[in-house]
Motif scaffolding. Structure first.
Motif, PDB file in Angstrom:
ATOM      1  N   LEU A 285       2.205   9.177  -2.495  1.00  0.00           N
ATOM      2  CA  LEU A 285       1.773   8.410  -1.335  1.00  0.00           C
ATOM      3  C   LEU A 285       2.673   8.713  -0.153  1.00  0.00           C
ATOM      4  CD1 LEU A 285       0.260   5.919   0.039  1.00  0.00           C
ATOM      5  CD2 LEU A 285       2.142   4.535  -0.848  1.00  0.00           C
ATOM      6  N   VAL A 286       2.051   8.914   1.007  1.00  0.00           N
ATOM      7  CA  VAL A 286       2.790   8.965   2.276  1.00  0.00           C
ATOM      8  C   VAL A 286       2.226   7.864   3.148  1.00  0.00           C
ATOM      9  CG1 VAL A 286       3.261  10.283   4.379  1.00  0.00           C
ATOM     10  CG2 VAL A 286       3.159  11.466   2.162  1.00  0.00           C
ATOM     11  N   ILE A 287       3.088   7.049   3.719  1.00  0.00           N
ATOM     12  CA  ILE A 287       2.639   5.985   4.629  1.00  0.00           C
ATOM     13  C   ILE A 287       3.631   5.932   5.789  1.00  0.00           C
ATOM     14  CG2 ILE A 287       3.757   4.267   3.108  1.00  0.00           C
ATOM     15  CD1 ILE A 287       1.714   2.204   4.061  1.00  0.00           C
ATOM     16  N   ASN A 288       3.105   5.832   7.008  1.00  0.00           N
ATOM     17  CA  ASN A 288       4.025   5.717   8.153  1.00  0.00           C
ATOM     18  C   ASN A 288       3.462   4.815   9.244  1.00  0.00           C
ATOM     19  OD1 ASN A 288       2.728   8.767   8.551  1.00  0.00           O
ATOM     20  ND2 ASN A 288       2.886   7.686  10.509  1.00  0.00           N
ATOM     21  N   THR A 289       4.352   4.298  10.060  1.00  0.00           N
ATOM     22  CA  THR A 289       3.989   3.406  11.160  1.00  0.00           C
ATOM     23  C   THR A 289       3.256   4.192  12.251  1.00  0.00           C
ATOM     24  OG1 THR A 289       6.127   3.834  12.216  1.00  0.00           O
ATOM     25  CG2 THR A 289       5.997   1.901  10.797  1.00  0.00           C
ATOM     26  N   TRP A 290       2.366   3.524  12.956  1.00  0.00           N
ATOM     27  CA  TRP A 290       1.626   4.072  14.094  1.00  0.00           C
ATOM     28  C   TRP A 290       0.725   5.243  13.672  1.00  0.00           C
ATOM     29  CZ3 TRP A 290       1.803   0.506  17.556  1.00  0.00           C
ATOM     30  CH2 TRP A 290       2.968  -0.247  17.740  1.00  0.00           C
TER      31      TRP A 290
ATOM     32  N   VAL B 158       7.746   7.530   1.484  1.00  0.00           N
ATOM     33  CA  VAL B 158       7.076   8.513   0.630  1.00  0.00           C
ATOM     34  C   VAL B 158       7.418   8.197  -0.819  1.00  0.00           C
ATOM     35  CG1 VAL B 158       6.958  10.945  -0.049  1.00  0.00           C
ATOM     36  CG2 VAL B 158       7.064  10.338   2.378  1.00  0.00           C
ATOM     37  N   ILE B 159       6.390   8.202  -1.669  1.00  0.00           N
ATOM     38  CA  ILE B 159       6.595   8.016  -3.113  1.00  0.00           C
ATOM     39  C   ILE B 159       5.955   9.201  -3.809  1.00  0.00           C
ATOM     40  CG2 ILE B 159       6.352   6.436  -5.057  1.00  0.00           C
ATOM     41  CD1 ILE B 159       5.959   4.194  -3.077  1.00  0.00           C
ATOM     42  N   ASN B 160       6.732   9.915  -4.585  1.00  0.00           N
ATOM     43  CA  ASN B 160       6.177  11.114  -5.223  1.00  0.00           C
ATOM     44  C   ASN B 160       5.466  10.753  -6.521  1.00  0.00           C
ATOM     45  OD1 ASN B 160       8.105  10.831  -7.201  1.00  0.00           O
ATOM     46  ND2 ASN B 160       9.251  12.686  -6.686  1.00  0.00           N
ATOM     47  N   GLN B 161       4.934  11.771  -7.153  1.00  0.00           N
ATOM     48  CA  GLN B 161       4.172  11.614  -8.385  1.00  0.00           C
ATOM     49  C   GLN B 161       4.935  10.812  -9.446  1.00  0.00           C
ATOM     50  OE1 GLN B 161       1.195  13.780  -8.337  1.00  0.00           O
ATOM     51  NE2 GLN B 161       0.610  12.180  -9.757  1.00  0.00           N
ATOM     52  N   ALA B 162       6.244  11.008  -9.488  1.00  0.00           N
ATOM     53  CA  ALA B 162       7.057  10.370 -10.517  1.00  0.00           C
ATOM     54  C   ALA B 162       7.516   8.962 -10.108  1.00  0.00           C
ATOM     55  CB  ALA B 162       8.281  11.240 -10.808  1.00  0.00           C
ATOM     56  N   GLY B 163       7.064   8.493  -8.935  1.00  0.00           N
ATOM     57  CA  GLY B 163       7.435   7.148  -8.509  1.00  0.00           C
ATOM     58  C   GLY B 163       8.774   7.082  -7.794  1.00  0.00           C
TER      59      GLY B 163
ATOM     60  N   ASN C 131       4.634  -0.204  -2.999  1.00  0.00           N
ATOM     61  CA  ASN C 131       5.354  -0.384  -4.266  1.00  0.00           C
ATOM     62  C   ASN C 131       5.300   0.885  -5.113  1.00  0.00           C
ATOM     63  OD1 ASN C 131       2.988  -0.437  -5.775  1.00  0.00           O
ATOM     64  ND2 ASN C 131       2.978  -2.673  -6.058  1.00  0.00           N
ATOM     65  N   THR C 132       5.995   0.875  -6.224  1.00  0.00           N
ATOM     66  CA  THR C 132       6.234   2.121  -6.958  1.00  0.00           C
ATOM     67  C   THR C 132       5.004   2.651  -7.674  1.00  0.00           C
ATOM     68  OG1 THR C 132       7.014   0.790  -8.803  1.00  0.00           O
ATOM     69  CG2 THR C 132       8.679   1.690  -7.319  1.00  0.00           C
ATOM     70  N   THR C 133       3.935   1.841  -7.744  1.00  0.00           N
ATOM     71  CA  THR C 133       2.702   2.374  -8.315  1.00  0.00           C
ATOM     72  C   THR C 133       1.724   2.802  -7.231  1.00  0.00           C
ATOM     73  OG1 THR C 133       2.113   0.054  -8.724  1.00  0.00           O
ATOM     74  CG2 THR C 133       2.801   1.340 -10.610  1.00  0.00           C
ATOM     75  N   GLY C 134       2.183   2.803  -5.979  1.00  0.00           N
ATOM     76  CA  GLY C 134       1.387   3.380  -4.894  1.00  0.00           C
ATOM     77  C   GLY C 134       0.487   2.408  -4.157  1.00  0.00           C
ATOM     78  N   SER C 135       0.587   1.117  -4.461  1.00  0.00           N
ATOM     79  CA  SER C 135      -0.133   0.141  -3.635  1.00  0.00           C
ATOM     80  C   SER C 135       0.643  -0.038  -2.340  1.00  0.00           C
ATOM     81  CB  SER C 135      -0.233  -1.210  -4.340  1.00  0.00           C
ATOM     82  OG  SER C 135      -1.152  -1.120  -5.388  1.00  0.00           O
ATOM     83  N   TYR C 136      -0.066  -0.313  -1.255  1.00  0.00           N
ATOM     84  CA  TYR C 136       0.620  -0.435   0.022  1.00  0.00           C
ATOM     85  C   TYR C 136      -0.025  -1.507   0.877  1.00  0.00           C
ATOM     86  CZ  TYR C 136      -3.353   2.370   1.509  1.00  0.00           C
ATOM     87  OH  TYR C 136      -4.616   2.814   1.732  1.00  0.00           O
TER      88      TYR C 136
ATOM     89  N   PRO D  25      -1.797  -0.259  13.836  1.00  0.00           N
ATOM     90  CA  PRO D  25      -2.275   0.939  13.161  1.00  0.00           C
ATOM     91  C   PRO D  25      -1.163   1.659  12.392  1.00  0.00           C
ATOM     92  CG  PRO D  25      -1.884   1.405  15.482  1.00  0.00           C
ATOM     93  CD  PRO D  25      -1.427  -0.016  15.242  1.00  0.00           C
ATOM     94  N   PHE D  26      -1.512   2.183  11.231  1.00  0.00           N
ATOM     95  CA  PHE D  26      -0.549   2.984  10.464  1.00  0.00           C
ATOM     96  C   PHE D  26      -1.310   4.079   9.719  1.00  0.00           C
ATOM     97  CE2 PHE D  26      -1.419   1.100   6.234  1.00  0.00           C
ATOM     98  CZ  PHE D  26      -2.075  -0.072   6.595  1.00  0.00           C
ATOM     99  N   MET D  27      -0.573   5.066   9.223  1.00  0.00           N
ATOM    100  CA  MET D  27      -1.197   6.214   8.561  1.00  0.00           C
ATOM    101  C   MET D  27      -0.939   6.177   7.056  1.00  0.00           C
ATOM    102  SD  MET D  27      -2.626   7.944  11.005  1.00  0.00           S
ATOM    103  CE  MET D  27      -3.211   9.182   9.834  1.00  0.00           C
ATOM    104  N   VAL D  28      -1.939   6.618   6.308  1.00  0.00           N
ATOM    105  CA  VAL D  28      -1.824   6.695   4.845  1.00  0.00           C
ATOM    106  C   VAL D  28      -2.374   8.040   4.373  1.00  0.00           C
ATOM    107  CG1 VAL D  28      -2.552   5.670   2.655  1.00  0.00           C
ATOM    108  CG2 VAL D  28      -2.215   4.209   4.656  1.00  0.00           C
ATOM    109  N   PHE D  29      -1.722   8.618   3.393  1.00  0.00           N
ATOM    110  CA  PHE D  29      -2.244   9.835   2.742  1.00  0.00           C
ATOM    111  C   PHE D  29      -1.945   9.701   1.258  1.00  0.00           C
ATOM    112  CE2 PHE D  29      -2.871  14.595   3.982  1.00  0.00           C
ATOM    113  CZ  PHE D  29      -3.655  14.830   2.863  1.00  0.00           C
ATOM    114  N   ASN D  30      -3.026   9.641   0.451  1.00  0.00           N
ATOM    115  CA  ASN D  30      -2.874   9.737  -1.005  1.00  0.00           C
ATOM    116  C   ASN D  30      -4.122  10.418  -1.562  1.00  0.00           C
ATOM    117  OD1 ASN D  30      -4.870   7.772  -1.170  1.00  0.00           O
ATOM    118  ND2 ASN D  30      -3.466   6.111  -1.689  1.00  0.00           N
TER     119      ASN D  30
END
Ligand SMILES: *[C@@H]1O[C@H](CO)[C@@H](O)[C@H](O)[C@H]1NC(C)=O
Ligand SMILES: *[C@@H]1O[C@H](CO)[C@@H](O)[C@H](O)[C@H]1NC(C)=O
Length: 336
Positions: free
Chosen positions: A22-27, A201-206, A298-303, A317-322
């Motif tokens: 997961l990638v998440i950022n402000t604006w 940013v949370i990678n595949q392994a959490g 959180n570590t399981t990718g919920s945001y 507004p914020f950005m998400v990529f998963n």
């Protein structure tokens, strides 16, 4: 980001329920999101993704509030604040009031990896950066110069001074302390004077990493450092709990360590949206009209995210990529 990279990344996890990485950022700083994602997909760790993502905003000068050529201080100079945090090791690197160096988050990472310190500031931080090979460049642009000149022509308004003479609401100083006056209600300047990029940013392994980069508050008193480079305030990461990053009126927000508070809530089992709301509500109790927002994962990718509702600011507004979004997408949250 190239389509091929997206496809390679998607093929890593065939499960359609997977929400990591997961990638998440402000604006709505979309290029930062894509850069972080492609960094992960080309084998980078979460920390690399945060660094490269925020550095993309430094290059693009996102909203002129990240990177060089924005937010001149009272003397017209642009200085930068940034931090990066490794949620696996709890290492942090940060810089405040950085001069002459464009890649502030890169310097923050160098502080983390090439010193035993956590936070370097001002001219000395710049000398450190130069020694570490970061190029010294003028951070002033015609644009920041014209913002500065306009401010001078408008009698240095808006202005962050108080309880000084001459009256800071009408003058450019030099200021001297005077009898303390009843503190005025915090002046709402301009929300885009505060658009820090904060990224989790949370990678595949959490594994969780977080970071921020900003040029601070426009027309700040020289030496002012905001919330962004302060661990727990601007951002926080703990691979055992989650990550959070905040943006807004840093002078107020840093008093409440909102990113730390949100991560602690998630550690206690609270869902990310609620954790974000709790952090905003805490500040609101003392400063009902503060400007600010926060993102949480959180570590399981919920945001989730939350913001303080103000006239003219009812959604953040914020950005998400998963895997599910299948690209950098803009989401918005209704402010509370
Ligand atoms: C800045 O302004 C000066 C003088 O007006 C001009 O010569 C110069 O090309 C400008 N620089 C940029 C980067 O626009
Ligand atoms: C993350 O939040 C979601 C949504 O509330 C929840 O279902 C999940 O259990 C949480 N993960 C962890 C590790 O707490």
């Amino acid at each position: 980001m190239k389509l091929k990279e997206i496809l390679i990344c998607l093929s890593l996890t065939p499960s359609c329920f997977a929400v990591l990485p997961l990638v998440i950022n402000t604006w709505p700083f979309q290029d930062a999101t894509s850069t972080a994602w492609s960094t992960l997909c080309s084998g980078g760790v979460a920390l690399d993704a945060v660094e490269k993502g925020c550095a993309q905003c430094e290059k693009e000068r996102c909203d002129e509030s990240v990177g060089f050529g924005g937010s001149p201080d009272e003397t017209g100079e642009t200085t930068l604040d940034a931090m990066i945090m490794n949620g696996d090791t709890m290492e942090v690197g940060a810089v405040g009031g950085l001069r002459r160096i464009k890649n502030a988050i890169g310097v923050a990472r160098a502080v983390m990896e090439r010193t035993k310190h956590t936070f370097l500031v001002g001219e000395s931080a710049s000398v450190f950066a130069e020694n570490m090979g970061f190029p010294a460049e003028d951070l002033t642009t015609n644009q920041s110069l014209s913002v500065f000149k306009k401010w001078l022509m408008e009698n240095c308004q808006p202005n962050y001074r108080q309880s000084v003479s001459p009256d800071p609401s009408m003058s450019c100083g030099p200021y001297k302390p005077c009898a303390m006056i009843q503190q005025r209600r915090h002046q709402f300047i301009d929300i885009h004077a505060h658009d820090t990029i904060g990224m989790v940013v949370i990678n595949q392994a959490g594994q969780v990493a977080a970071g921020t980069s900003t040029n601070g508050a426009r027309h700040k008193v020289p030496g002012r450092v905001g919330d962004s480079p302060i661990a727990g305030a601007g951002a926080y990461a703990d691979s055992a709990a989650g990550g959070a990053a905040a943006t807004g009126d840093g002078d107020i927000m840093m008093r409440f360590l909102p990113s730390y508070l949100a991560v602690e809530q998630m550690r206690a089992g609270v869902d990310p949206s609620t954790a974000c709301r709790i952090a905003i509500t805490r500040i609101k109790k003392y400063y009902p009209s503060f400007f600010g927002a926060i993102i949480c994962a959180n570590t399981t990718g919920s945001y989730g995210a939350a913001c303080n509702k103000l006239p003219g600011f009812s959604q953040f507004p914020f950005m998400v990529f998963n895997q599910k979004t299948n690209g950098p997408i803009k989401e918005t949250v209704d402010c509370v």
